[in-house]
Design an enzyme around this catalytic site. Structure first.
Site, mmCIF file in Angstrom:
data_model
loop_
_atom_site.group_PDB
_atom_site.id
_atom_site.type_symbol
_atom_site.label_atom_id
_atom_site.label_comp_id
_atom_site.label_asym_id
_atom_site.label_seq_id
_atom_site.Cartn_x
_atom_site.Cartn_y
_atom_site.Cartn_z
ATOM 1 N N LYS A 72 0.850 -1.190 0.000
ATOM 2 C CA LYS A 72 0.000 0.000 0.000
ATOM 3 C C LYS A 72 0.886 1.240 0.000
ATOM 4 C CE LYS A 72 -4.455 1.042 0.332
ATOM 5 N NZ LYS A 72 -5.575 0.204 -0.092
HETATM 6 N N1 GLU Z 1 -7.085 0.333 -3.547
HETATM 7 C C1 GLU Z 1 -7.887 -0.809 -3.841
HETATM 8 C C2 GLU Z 1 -7.987 -1.705 -2.612
HETATM 9 O O1 GLU Z 1 -7.842 -1.270 -1.511
HETATM 10 C C3 GLU Z 1 -7.423 -1.527 -5.094
HETATM 11 C C4 GLU Z 1 -6.045 -2.119 -5.026
HETATM 12 C C5 GLU Z 1 -5.548 -2.661 -6.349
HETATM 13 O O2 GLU Z 1 -6.293 -2.719 -7.309
HETATM 14 O O3 GLU Z 1 -4.370 -3.041 -6.375
HETATM 15 O O4 GLU Z 1 -8.305 -2.854 -2.725
#
Ligand code: GLU
Length: 441
Positions: A72
């Site tokens: 993240k």
């Molecule tokens: N930000 C989104 C999540 O929390 C998508 C993450 C992604 O597609 O890699 O799942």
């Protein structure tokens, strides 16, 4: 705990002076690579939050069987405080810092949109990567959630909201599970309150009301809430929000200035789709919804989770409920690596084969006279081969069904597991552990 967290502070010359920004990219588990997870832009971003969200990505990916580890990123910024060209400069500089350390890379670490970011930021990130890796043929796969004509995939924008819809549809296919929440029947006529009409909340509310007959009785936003027992027009509210930046002044009789209080209104399904920690010790006792779907990441605190479960509420947990985003990100990444849109090779072939059957049926139709006739729209529906959007939706639907069933099996079969969240973690952790064990780590 995360394997590693990189913190970067960088300055950008804007409006005549240097502004310093702090950003993070955290990697939780690299049992599968690339690692995957969004980048959020918000003033509240901090290391603890980024690390917790990276861990959630590991478990989310394992639960829905997308072959990624968890990661993240975040940048402490109020994106609304900057113009588009300023944001582009800031985003490119942040991306540069991450790219040069392989924290953005098609085979190592693949970001995506999250709170405060979207297609636009992903296009800037991709372009920045391409400028720094001019000969990488797989460069487009360095980030997902890109615009369709910049290496994106049909259905990625709607994916998380669509996933929430598919999750609920699957839940309602199991009458025993529905009864656990004290509900019965189908989604048709169920009263739904949605918090956050951003990308996730908007699409979930839109699809549930337009396609499943759910009634959106409440919509909560930053500047208050709209509440109507007869149901709100999601499109109209969304249009207003885009034009005015808030829901204040929306011509409905039921405007409530104190938005969070609407979380506590009676309804059948509550969908927190805004941010973490909104259901906590201060309001959990008063939440009336018997079924809560965590469309946001971490909207219910651990303490509130306990209170709600003691009251008999069923919670469909974030690592499952909002996994539609990363699932379609996976399809986009595969599309980028294969350099061809889904369905391009087989669509017309499929249509040609269907045509053979339709021709035979037409012959039969003539032969049988009044005794039998093809249903009026069978031909039109059956003849159409699937395009990319249909294939993406089909893949997402399958993923959401399979993941629910794996979670449900644990929930239903083990006497020491009383909730879907624990079941989801058990499934996910077992898969991650099996991966490490198989490699002898
Ligand atoms: N930000 C989104 C999540 O929390 C998508 C993450 C992604 O597609 O890699 O799942």
């Amino acid at each position: 705990m995360c394997n590693a967290t990189y913190t970067v502070r960088f300055g950008v010359r804007l409006r005549g002076s240097i502004h310093t920004f702090t950003g993070y990219r955290s990697v939780h588990s690299e049992h599968l690579e690339p690692v995957k997870g969004g980048i959020r832009f918000a003033l509240s971003v901090n290391q603890d939050e980024v690390e917790a969200l990276a861990a959630l990505m590991t478990y989310k990916c394992a639960l829905v069987e997308t072959p990624f580890g968890g990661s993240k990123g975040g940048l402490c910024i109020d994106p609304r405080a900057w113009d588009t060209h300023e944001l582009e400069q800031i985003t490119r500089r942040f991306a540069y810092e991450l790219i040069k350390r392989d924290l953005i890379n098609p085979s190592q670490n693949v970001p995506a949109p999250d709170m405060g970011t979207g297609e636009r930021e992903m296009a800037w990130i991709m372009d920045q990567y391409m400028r720094m890796h001019t000969t990488d043929i797989n460069a487009a796969a360095c980030v997902t959630g890109k615009p369709l004509y910049c290496g994106g995939i049909s259905g990625r924008v709607e994916a998380t909201g669509r996933g929430v819809q598919y999750a609920l549809r699957e839940f309602f296919r199991h009458p025993d599970d529905v009864a656990e929440a004290g509900l019965s029947g189908s989604l048709d006529g169920k009263r739904v309150i949605v918090q956050g009409l951003g990308n996730v909340g908007y699409h979930a509310a839109k699809f549930l009301s337009e396609e499943d007959g759910a009634i959106i009785t409440g919509i909560i936003e930053r500047d208050g809430a709209l509440y109507s027992p007869d149901g709100l027009d999601v499109e109209a509210v969304h249009d207003w929000l885009l034009r005015h930046g808030g829901i204040k002044g929306f011509p409905a009789p039921y405007h409530r200035p104190e938005g969070a209080a609407v979380l506590e209104e009676a309804c059948d399904i509550l969908i927190p789709a805004a941010m973490e920690g909104v259901i906590n010790l201060s309001n959990a006792e008063r939440i009336q919804a018997p079924l809560i779907v965590e469309a946001a990441n971490g909207p219910i605190t651990a303490g509130a989770d306990e209170i709600l479960r003691a009251k008999g509420a069923v919670i469909i947990p974030d690592l499952y409920a909002n996994a539609g985003g990363v699932t379609v990100s996976y399809f986009e990444w595969v599309k980028n690596l294969s350099h061809i849109r889904f369905g391009r090779m087989e669509r017309r072939r499929e249509e040609a084969r269907h045509e053979l059957i339709v021709k035979e049926l037409e012959r039969l139709d003539k032969y049988l006279g009044d005794a039998w006739a093809m249903s009026p729209d069978f031909k039109r529906k059956y003849l159409r081969g699937a395009d990319e959007l249909e294939l993406v939706r089909s893949g997402l639907d399958d993923t959401m069904r399979e993941a629910y069933q794996s979670m449900r099996e644990v929930w239903r079969s083990r006497s020491d597991v009383n909730d879907l969240r624990t079941a989801a973690y058990l499934v996910a952790i077992a898969r991650v552990a099996a991966n490490y064990a198989a490699k002898g780590l």
